[in-house]
Design a protein around this motif. Structure first.
Motif, PDB file in Angstrom:
ATOM      1  N   LEU A 183      44.150  -3.574  -0.553  1.00 45.67           N
ATOM      2  CA  LEU A 183      45.206  -2.594  -0.801  1.00 45.67           C
ATOM      3  C   LEU A 183      44.682  -1.318  -1.437  1.00 45.67           C
ATOM      4  N   LYS A 184      43.800  -1.435  -2.420  1.00 49.29           N
ATOM      5  CA  LYS A 184      43.272  -0.231  -3.082  1.00 49.29           C
ATOM      6  C   LYS A 184      42.533   0.656  -2.085  1.00 49.29           C
ATOM      7  N   ASP A 185      41.760   0.038  -1.201  1.00 51.22           N
ATOM      8  CA  ASP A 185      41.073   0.812  -0.167  1.00 51.22           C
ATOM      9  C   ASP A 185      42.089   1.460   0.770  1.00 51.22           C
ATOM     10  N   ALA A 186      43.106   0.693   1.147  1.00 48.92           N
ATOM     11  CA  ALA A 186      44.134   1.218   2.047  1.00 48.92           C
ATOM     12  C   ALA A 186      44.849   2.411   1.423  1.00 48.92           C
ATOM     13  N   GLU A 187      45.155   2.322   0.133  1.00 52.12           N
ATOM     14  CA  GLU A 187      45.813   3.439  -0.561  1.00 52.12           C
ATOM     15  C   GLU A 187      44.942   4.695  -0.514  1.00 52.12           C
ATOM     16  N   ASN A 188      43.634   4.525  -0.729  1.00 55.87           N
ATOM     17  CA  ASN A 188      42.719   5.668  -0.683  1.00 55.87           C
ATOM     18  C   ASN A 188      42.663   6.264   0.718  1.00 55.87           C
ATOM     19  N   TYR A 189      42.639   5.395   1.729  1.00 54.47           N
ATOM     20  CA  TYR A 189      42.585   5.879   3.102  1.00 54.47           C
ATOM     21  C   TYR A 189      43.856   6.636   3.475  1.00 54.47           C
ATOM     22  N   VAL A 190      45.009   6.143   3.009  1.00 55.20           N
ATOM     23  CA  VAL A 190      46.262   6.844   3.299  1.00 55.20           C
ATOM     24  C   VAL A 190      46.252   8.224   2.652  1.00 55.20           C
ATOM     25  N   LYS A 191      45.767   8.299   1.437  1.00 53.76           N
ATOM     26  CA  LYS A 191      45.687   9.589   0.738  1.00 53.76           C
ATOM     27  C   LYS A 191      44.809  10.572   1.520  1.00 53.76           C
ATOM     28  N   GLU A 192      43.648  10.105   1.952  1.00 53.14           N
ATOM     29  CA  GLU A 192      42.737  10.976   2.696  1.00 53.14           C
ATOM     30  C   GLU A 192      43.305  11.312   4.074  1.00 53.14           C
ATOM     31  N   MET A 193      43.927  10.326   4.698  1.00 56.49           N
ATOM     32  CA  MET A 193      44.519  10.532   6.020  1.00 56.49           C
ATOM     33  C   MET A 193      45.604  11.592   5.962  1.00 56.49           C
ATOM     34  N   ARG A 194      46.458  11.499   4.943  1.00 52.70           N
ATOM     35  CA  ARG A 194      47.545  12.462   4.805  1.00 52.70           C
ATOM     36  C   ARG A 194      46.991  13.872   4.581  1.00 52.70           C
ATOM     37  N   ALA A 195      45.946  13.998   3.752  1.00 58.69           N
ATOM     38  CA  ALA A 195      45.342  15.307   3.510  1.00 58.69           C
ATOM     39  C   ALA A 195      44.777  15.881   4.810  1.00 58.69           C
ATOM     40  N   PHE A 196      44.144  15.031   5.588  1.00 58.69           N
ATOM     41  CA  PHE A 196      43.545  15.436   6.859  1.00 58.69           C
ATOM     42  C   PHE A 196      44.606  15.925   7.838  1.00 58.69           C
ATOM     43  N   TYR A 197      45.658  15.133   8.005  1.00 57.45           N
ATOM     44  CA  TYR A 197      46.687  15.492   8.985  1.00 57.45           C
ATOM     45  C   TYR A 197      47.511  16.692   8.521  1.00 57.45           C
ATOM     46  N   THR A 198      47.796  16.781   7.222  1.00 59.57           N
ATOM     47  CA  THR A 198      48.557  17.932   6.726  1.00 59.57           C
ATOM     48  C   THR A 198      47.802  19.218   6.955  1.00 59.57           C
ATOM     49  N   ALA A 199      46.491  19.211   6.624  1.00 62.16           N
ATOM     50  CA  ALA A 199      45.674  20.406   6.829  1.00 62.16           C
ATOM     51  C   ALA A 199      45.579  20.757   8.313  1.00 62.16           C
ATOM     52  N   GLY A 200      45.464  19.727   9.138  1.00 58.50           N
ATOM     53  CA  GLY A 200      45.371  19.967  10.572  1.00 58.50           C
ATOM     54  C   GLY A 200      46.648  20.572  11.144  1.00 58.50           C
ATOM     55  N   TRP A 201      47.795  20.052  10.729  1.00 56.63           N
ATOM     56  CA  TRP A 201      49.070  20.583  11.225  1.00 56.63           C
ATOM     57  C   TRP A 201      49.304  22.004  10.723  1.00 56.63           C
ATOM     58  N   MET A 202      48.907  22.270   9.480  1.00 53.62           N
ATOM     59  CA  MET A 202      49.065  23.636   8.968  1.00 53.62           C
ATOM     60  C   MET A 202      48.224  24.611   9.787  1.00 53.62           C
ATOM     61  N   LYS A 203      47.022  24.184  10.165  1.00 50.73           N
ATOM     62  CA  LYS A 203      46.156  25.037  10.980  1.00 50.73           C
ATOM     63  C   LYS A 203      46.776  25.275  12.340  1.00 50.73           C
ATOM     64  N   ILE A 204      47.254  24.214  12.992  1.00 48.90           N
ATOM     65  CA  ILE A 204      47.862  24.321  14.323  1.00 48.90           C
ATOM     66  C   ILE A 204      49.098  25.202  14.282  1.00 48.90           C
ATOM     67  N   MET A 205      49.843  25.107  13.167  1.00 51.04           N
ATOM     68  CA  MET A 205      51.078  25.879  13.041  1.00 51.04           C
ATOM     69  C   MET A 205      50.820  27.305  12.528  1.00 51.04           C
TER      70      MET A 205
END
Length: 207
Positions: A183-205
C-alpha cells in the motif's frame, strides 16, 4: 483461500467458494456446479439463494462497483461546482484526492475489486474502466469550456488521443490493485502518477 471454512454460514460459504472460482477462472468460465459442489449442497438448494450465476456475481461485486464509480462521479461534480475562476488553481486536486480514496477502498476489498477488473467479462460490470473513462472525458470537455469562458482557451484535443491517454491513466492506476502492490508503494505511485498526468494535461491544454 484453498478450503471452505465450515464455521461460516451457508451463504458465507457460497460467497467464499464463488470468489475462489471466479478469481481462478473468470465469470464466463466459472462453473456454478463447482461452486455448489465445494459447498456441499445441491444445485436446487443453491437456487434458493440465487437464481443465477450472474446474480451471485453481482452480489459479490455490485456494491464495490457502485462505490468506486460514485466516488469518481462525486469528485468530478465537486470540481465542476467550484467557481470557474478557481478551477484552474485546483485542477487535479479533487480528483487526485478521490484516487487515493479509491485506492484505499480497493485495498480494503482487494478480491472483490480484482473480480471487477479481471474476472467480469460476460457481465454488466466488464465495462467498468470504460465508464470511468467516459466520466473523465465529459469532465475534461466541461473544463475546456470553463477555460474558454475565462479567456484561456484550450487547443482542440484529438478525441482518439484523449481516449488513449485517459484509458491509459486508469489502467495504470488499477494495475496497482491487480498486482496487490504494498500500500505505501501504491500511495507513492499514485502521487507521482497524478503529478505526471496533471502536468501532461496542462501542457496539452496550453495552460
Amino acid at each position: 483461500m484453498n478450503t471452505i471454512d465450515e464455521n461460516l454460514t451457508t451463504l458465507e460459504r457460497i460467497h467464499q467458494a464463488a470468489k475462489k472460482e471466479f478469481l481462478e477462472k473468470g465469470y464466463r468460465d466459472a462453473s456454478l456446479r463447482n461452486i455448489v459442489k465445494s459447498v456441499g449442497m445441491t444445485t436446487g438448494a443453491f437456487y434458493g439463494y440465487y437464481k443465477s450465476k450472474e446474480k451471485l456475481f453481482e452480489t459479490l461485486v455490485g456494491e464495490h462497483y457502485a462505490y468506486l464509480l460514485n466516488c469518481f462521479q462525486k469528485a468530478q461534480k465537486e470540481f465542476a461546482d467550484l467557481p470557474h475562476e478557481q478551477q484552474p488553481e485546483v485542477m487535479g486536486d479533487i480528483s487526485g484526492s478521490c484516487m487515493f480514496d479509491m485506492l484505499h477502498y480497493a485495498y480494503e476489498h482487494l478480491e472483490e475489486c480484482k473480480l471487477i477488473l479481471c474476472c467480469s467479462e460476460g457481465t454488466k460490470f466488464s465495462g467498468f474502466i470504460d465508464e470511468m473513462v467516459e466520466i473523465e472525458v465529459a469532465a475534461t470537455h466541461a473544463y475546456q469550456e470553463v477555460l474558454q469562458e475565462l479567456g484561456r482557451p484550450s487547443p482542440k484535443i484529438d478525441p482518439t488521443l484523449e481516449h488513449i491517454l485517459i484509458t491509459g491513466m486508469f489502467h495504470t492506476f488499477f494495475e496497482l490493485v491487480i498486482h496487490k502492490m504494498p500500500l505505501k508503494d501504491a500511495e507513492n505511485y499514485v502521487k507521482e502518477m497524478r503529478a505526471f498526468y496533471t502536468a501532461g494535461w496542462m501542457k496539452i491544454m496550453g495552460q
